[in-house]
Write a protein that holds these residues in place. Structure first.
Motif, PDB file in Angstrom:
ATOM      1  N   PHE A 134      -9.770  68.667  16.864  1.00 18.04           N
ATOM      2  CA  PHE A 134      -9.761  67.281  16.366  1.00 18.04           C
ATOM      3  C   PHE A 134     -10.942  66.494  16.923  1.00 18.04           C
ATOM      4  O   PHE A 134     -11.562  65.699  16.210  1.00 18.04           O
ATOM      5  CB  PHE A 134      -8.444  66.608  16.754  1.00 18.04           C
ATOM      6  CG  PHE A 134      -8.337  65.192  16.275  1.00 18.04           C
ATOM      7  CD1 PHE A 134      -8.184  64.911  14.922  1.00 18.04           C
ATOM      8  CD2 PHE A 134      -8.409  64.127  17.167  1.00 18.04           C
ATOM      9  CE1 PHE A 134      -8.085  63.600  14.474  1.00 18.04           C
ATOM     10  CE2 PHE A 134      -8.320  62.823  16.723  1.00 18.04           C
ATOM     11  CZ  PHE A 134      -8.159  62.555  15.379  1.00 18.04           C
ATOM     12  N   ARG A 147     -10.429  65.547   5.954  1.00 18.01           N
ATOM     13  CA  ARG A 147     -10.123  64.166   6.323  1.00 18.01           C
ATOM     14  C   ARG A 147      -9.728  64.079   7.799  1.00 18.01           C
ATOM     15  O   ARG A 147      -9.073  64.972   8.326  1.00 18.01           O
ATOM     16  CB  ARG A 147      -8.975  63.628   5.477  1.00 18.01           C
ATOM     17  CG  ARG A 147      -9.300  63.422   4.016  1.00 18.01           C
ATOM     18  CD  ARG A 147      -8.048  62.977   3.266  1.00 18.01           C
ATOM     19  NE  ARG A 147      -8.335  62.720   1.872  1.00 18.01           N
ATOM     20  CZ  ARG A 147      -8.705  61.534   1.384  1.00 18.01           C
ATOM     21  NH1 ARG A 147      -8.816  60.491   2.198  1.00 18.01           N
ATOM     22  NH2 ARG A 147      -8.958  61.381   0.106  1.00 18.01           N
ATOM     23  N   THR A 149      -7.549  61.986   8.954  1.00 16.67           N
ATOM     24  CA  THR A 149      -6.094  61.824   8.972  1.00 16.67           C
ATOM     25  C   THR A 149      -5.375  63.159   8.782  1.00 16.67           C
ATOM     26  O   THR A 149      -4.324  63.390   9.384  1.00 16.67           O
ATOM     27  CB  THR A 149      -5.655  60.844   7.881  1.00 16.67           C
ATOM     28  OG1 THR A 149      -6.238  61.236   6.613  1.00 16.67           O
ATOM     29  CG2 THR A 149      -6.098  59.433   8.212  1.00 16.67           C
ATOM     30  N   SER A 150      -5.918  64.032   7.945  1.00 16.46           N
ATOM     31  CA  SER A 150      -5.323  65.352   7.762  1.00 16.46           C
ATOM     32  C   SER A 150      -5.429  66.177   9.038  1.00 16.46           C
ATOM     33  O   SER A 150      -4.478  66.858   9.445  1.00 16.46           O
ATOM     34  CB  SER A 150      -6.001  66.089   6.607  1.00 16.46           C
ATOM     35  OG  SER A 150      -5.814  65.405   5.382  1.00 16.46           O
ATOM     36  N   ALA A 152      -5.647  65.004  12.060  1.00 17.06           N
ATOM     37  CA  ALA A 152      -4.732  64.425  13.038  1.00 17.06           C
ATOM     38  C   ALA A 152      -3.292  64.829  12.752  1.00 17.06           C
ATOM     39  O   ALA A 152      -2.520  65.139  13.677  1.00 17.06           O
ATOM     40  CB  ALA A 152      -4.862  62.905  13.036  1.00 17.06           C
ATOM     41  N   SER A 153      -2.910  64.848  11.489  1.00 18.87           N
ATOM     42  CA  SER A 153      -1.538  65.152  11.112  1.00 18.87           C
ATOM     43  C   SER A 153      -1.140  66.566  11.529  1.00 18.87           C
ATOM     44  O   SER A 153      -0.025  66.784  12.037  1.00 18.87           O
ATOM     45  CB  SER A 153      -1.368  64.983   9.597  1.00 18.87           C
ATOM     46  OG  SER A 153      -0.065  65.347   9.194  1.00 18.87           O
ATOM     47  N   TYR A 154      -2.031  67.526  11.326  1.00 21.98           N
ATOM     48  CA  TYR A 154      -1.692  68.922  11.623  1.00 21.98           C
ATOM     49  C   TYR A 154      -2.007  69.309  13.074  1.00 21.98           C
ATOM     50  O   TYR A 154      -1.196  69.952  13.745  1.00 21.98           O
ATOM     51  CB  TYR A 154      -2.439  69.853  10.660  1.00 21.98           C
ATOM     52  CG  TYR A 154      -1.926  69.784   9.246  1.00 21.98           C
ATOM     53  CD1 TYR A 154      -0.750  70.445   8.880  1.00 21.98           C
ATOM     54  CD2 TYR A 154      -2.602  69.062   8.280  1.00 21.98           C
ATOM     55  CE1 TYR A 154      -0.277  70.379   7.575  1.00 21.98           C
ATOM     56  CE2 TYR A 154      -2.135  68.990   6.967  1.00 21.98           C
ATOM     57  CZ  TYR A 154      -0.970  69.659   6.630  1.00 21.98           C
ATOM     58  OH  TYR A 154      -0.493  69.587   5.337  1.00 21.98           O
ATOM     59  N   ARG A 157      -0.028  67.307  16.212  1.00 26.35           N
ATOM     60  CA  ARG A 157       1.362  67.716  16.400  1.00 26.35           C
ATOM     61  C   ARG A 157       1.449  68.945  17.307  1.00 26.35           C
ATOM     62  O   ARG A 157       2.297  69.013  18.208  1.00 26.35           O
ATOM     63  CB  ARG A 157       2.015  68.011  15.053  1.00 26.35           C
ATOM     64  CG  ARG A 157       2.277  66.782  14.198  1.00 26.35           C
ATOM     65  CD  ARG A 157       2.920  67.178  12.875  1.00 26.35           C
ATOM     66  NE  ARG A 157       3.120  66.023  12.008  1.00 26.35           N
ATOM     67  CZ  ARG A 157       3.614  66.094  10.777  1.00 26.35           C
ATOM     68  NH1 ARG A 157       3.963  67.277  10.278  1.00 26.35           N
ATOM     69  NH2 ARG A 157       3.765  65.003  10.046  1.00 26.35           N
ATOM     70  N   HIS A 160       0.622  67.913  20.882  1.00 23.49           N
ATOM     71  CA  HIS A 160       1.744  67.254  21.558  1.00 23.49           C
ATOM     72  C   HIS A 160       2.766  68.267  22.040  1.00 23.49           C
ATOM     73  O   HIS A 160       3.295  68.163  23.153  1.00 23.49           O
ATOM     74  CB  HIS A 160       2.402  66.244  20.620  1.00 23.49           C
ATOM     75  CG  HIS A 160       1.511  65.111  20.237  1.00 23.49           C
ATOM     76  ND1 HIS A 160       1.736  64.311  19.126  1.00 23.49           N
ATOM     77  CD2 HIS A 160       0.372  64.646  20.813  1.00 23.49           C
ATOM     78  CE1 HIS A 160       0.786  63.390  19.044  1.00 23.49           C
ATOM     79  NE2 HIS A 160      -0.060  63.586  20.052  1.00 23.49           N
ATOM     80  N   HIS A 205      -5.926  55.481  19.851  1.00 21.96           N
ATOM     81  CA  HIS A 205      -4.933  55.274  18.792  1.00 21.96           C
ATOM     82  C   HIS A 205      -4.562  53.800  18.633  1.00 21.96           C
ATOM     83  O   HIS A 205      -4.210  53.376  17.523  1.00 21.96           O
ATOM     84  CB  HIS A 205      -3.682  56.112  19.079  1.00 21.96           C
ATOM     85  CG  HIS A 205      -3.853  57.560  18.746  1.00 21.96           C
ATOM     86  ND1 HIS A 205      -3.734  58.060  17.472  1.00 21.96           N
ATOM     87  CD2 HIS A 205      -4.167  58.625  19.544  1.00 21.96           C
ATOM     88  CE1 HIS A 205      -3.943  59.366  17.476  1.00 21.96           C
ATOM     89  NE2 HIS A 205      -4.218  59.732  18.721  1.00 21.96           N
ATOM     90  N   TYR A 209      -8.472  54.145  15.959  1.00 24.23           N
ATOM     91  CA  TYR A 209      -7.830  54.888  14.860  1.00 24.23           C
ATOM     92  C   TYR A 209      -7.151  53.968  13.844  1.00 24.23           C
ATOM     93  O   TYR A 209      -6.859  54.392  12.723  1.00 24.23           O
ATOM     94  CB  TYR A 209      -6.812  55.868  15.444  1.00 24.23           C
ATOM     95  CG  TYR A 209      -6.316  56.893  14.448  1.00 24.23           C
ATOM     96  CD1 TYR A 209      -7.147  57.929  14.029  1.00 24.23           C
ATOM     97  CD2 TYR A 209      -5.026  56.816  13.918  1.00 24.23           C
ATOM     98  CE1 TYR A 209      -6.703  58.876  13.119  1.00 24.23           C
ATOM     99  CE2 TYR A 209      -4.562  57.760  13.017  1.00 24.23           C
ATOM    100  CZ  TYR A 209      -5.406  58.782  12.629  1.00 24.23           C
ATOM    101  OH  TYR A 209      -4.967  59.732  11.719  1.00 24.23           O
ATOM    102  N   ASP A 216     -12.551  57.887   7.017  1.00 26.94           N
ATOM    103  CA  ASP A 216     -11.666  59.049   6.939  1.00 26.94           C
ATOM    104  C   ASP A 216     -12.358  60.270   6.347  1.00 26.94           C
ATOM    105  O   ASP A 216     -12.176  61.396   6.822  1.00 26.94           O
ATOM    106  CB  ASP A 216     -10.436  58.683   6.092  1.00 26.94           C
ATOM    107  CG  ASP A 216      -9.328  59.715   6.196  1.00 26.94           C
ATOM    108  OD1 ASP A 216      -9.372  60.536   7.127  1.00 26.94           O
ATOM    109  OD2 ASP A 216      -8.416  59.702   5.357  1.00 26.94           O
TER     110      ASP A 216
END
Length: 249
Positions: A134, A147, A149-150, A152-154, A157, A160, A205, A209, A216
């Motif tokens: 990322f 993107r 955002t894409s 970050a989404s995958y 997670r 974390h 964030h 962000y 993006d």
């Protein structure tokens, strides 16, 4: 009462500092006495100081594990080296951590510690791998096809999840030898760098962000995002190095 017997050598040997941390001694470090003949010691001696770490010069020649004590046979020098390190981080908090039930379970359960270490490494991989990917996206890698955002989404997670695994197993491995680990020079660096990485994530964030829609896709990321990526890569790399120093120094 059972005693540890230590045979003194006939000739001087090269001094090697041996720091004894035995898995079954929870609340005290064994005090080894020195004499021209055999030395005997036990934690029941009246003059034993439970608030100090003790050092000897010699090489462990035999180890016998047992309950409630483990025994070491060490040919020793006549006296301690002049540069014997001092304990600076031993506190009641660390002693309390070593005495809790979980620390005892980890100490006494066969193969549990290496299992925890293996899972810890997996957690580190899940944490740092996706986070680094990322960060590279924030630095402009793949901006025309992926993107932010894409990514970050995958990726975040997984990152974390890796942090939870690494933190839980890392704390579990810290408990059985809290005094020993905390006494090392590299001890403050790992939590300090984790704190830096956490603050960097929070600021990114909460501020940068929030306007990700403006950059993006196929747009240069703002300077603040690129700085956050550099700090993230540097701090997590430092956490990994500090962790290895804790294990091998």
């Amino acid at each position: 009462m059972r005693f540890t017997s230590i045979a003194a050598p006939r000739a001087r040997t090269s001094i090697r500092r041996v720091r004894l941390a035995t898995a079954s001694l929870v609340s005290a470090t064994a005090l080894l006495g020195f004499s021209a003949g055999a030395a005997q010691t036990h934690h029941g001696l009246d003059d034993f100081d439970t608030d100090r770490l003790y050092y000897i010069a010699g090489t462990v020649s035999q180890i016998r594990w047992g309950e409630p004590h483990s025994y070491f046979t060490v040919p020793v020098e006549d006296d301690l080296p002049a540069d014997t390190p001092s304990s600076t981080c031993r506190t009641d908090v660390f002693s309390w951590l070593e005495d809790i039930w979980l620390a005892e379970v980890i100490r006494s359960t066969a193969y549990l510690y290496p299992v925890l270490e293996s899972v810890h490494i997996i957690g580190i991989a899940l944490l740092i791998g996706p986070a680094a990917a990322f960060d590279l996206r924030l630095l402009g890698v793949g901006r025309q096809t992926l993107r932010v955002t894409s990514a970050a989404s995958y990726l975040l997670r997984l990152s974390h999840l890796g942090f939870v695994i690494a933190a839980a197993t890392g704390m579990a491995m810290f408990l059985p030898g809290a005094n020993l680990i905390a006494d090392r020079g590299s001890a403050p660096w790992k939590p300090g760098l984790i704190l830096l990485a956490g603050l960097n994530i929070l600021i990114f964030h909460r501020r940068t962000y929030r306007r990700v829609a403006d950059w993006d896709t196929d747009q240069p990321t703002p300077i603040a995002a690129r700085c956050a990526a550099v700090i993230s890569l540097t701090s997590w790399a430092g956490v990994t190095i500090a962790g290895r120093l804790l294990a091998y120094t």
